[in-house]
Design a protein around this motif. Sequence first.
Motif, PDB file in Angstrom:
ATOM      1  N   TYR A  73      75.200  53.122  33.501  1.00  0.00           N
ATOM      2  CA  TYR A  73      73.907  52.455  33.664  1.00  0.00           C
ATOM      3  C   TYR A  73      73.366  52.608  35.080  1.00  0.00           C
ATOM      4  N   LYS A  74      74.250  52.611  36.077  1.00  0.00           N
ATOM      5  CA  LYS A  74      73.784  52.806  37.454  1.00  0.00           C
ATOM      6  C   LYS A  74      73.240  54.219  37.647  1.00  0.00           C
ATOM      7  N   ASP A  75      73.919  55.195  37.062  1.00  0.00           N
ATOM      8  CA  ASP A  75      73.443  56.580  37.136  1.00  0.00           C
ATOM      9  C   ASP A  75      72.080  56.712  36.457  1.00  0.00           C
TER      10      ASP A  75
END
Length: 264
Positions: A60-62
Amino acid sequence: MEYIEAILLGMVQGLTEFIPISSSGHLVLFHRFFGAGANDLALDVALHIGTLFALLTFFYKDIIGLVAGFINGGYQRRLVWLLAGATFPAVVVGVALESRAETAFRSVTLVAVNLLVVGIIMLLAENHYDKSKFHTKLEKLTAKQAAIIGVAQAVAIVPGISRSGSTITSGLFVGLDRIGATRFSFLLALPITFGAVLKVMLDANNYQALSGQWNIVMVGIVASLFSGLYAIGFMLRFLAKYSLRPFAYYRIVLGAVFICLSLR
């Protein structure tokens, strides 16, 4: 279909989707030797919902970084375009060979041969990797490298080849380091898995095939989600230190065993 079978199928899907031993191939073998049903393909595709959520959860951060980067420019915008370009061959091949994927490609003999052959190719890729003096980081991925990986993903529509196996292996062949090849492979899984999930949700035939057992299917999806999360983390940790060779040997042995069984 019972809850235990759904859990087992979900675990097979989640683990083998990201461990390079072919999720579709293992599901075909599972159905063939542990009992097949008319709704096998619909269920197998439905289990991709779990692996999609595993990808979204783990990366999700990517994903946020890629969205922000696409808007603001920089390395992430370039990576988004590379991912889009590498996805295109799989979309074309998937549409062209959809009917065969549902019939002829679900052959135990074909799966076994692909397991064995791709296992050998993985060993060749590792030998090539060991001989190479320089390995490219993901940040330096070129359009040509991404295109080759995209073609490898397209070929993996055939069960037994493995989407992650073909993309990671081709990444090693084109000069990426193992972590870069693995991360690109998993990020590349996002659009193609989303497409598979969207297709199953929009197809009324799939709803009919799975009608009356959605509670059991949901159990399989949850099993696929958690096993997929484990498999992603495991692969990134494992390939930071080791090679693809153990998975290649597993594929070769399993493929040889099932070729022998299919000839009996």
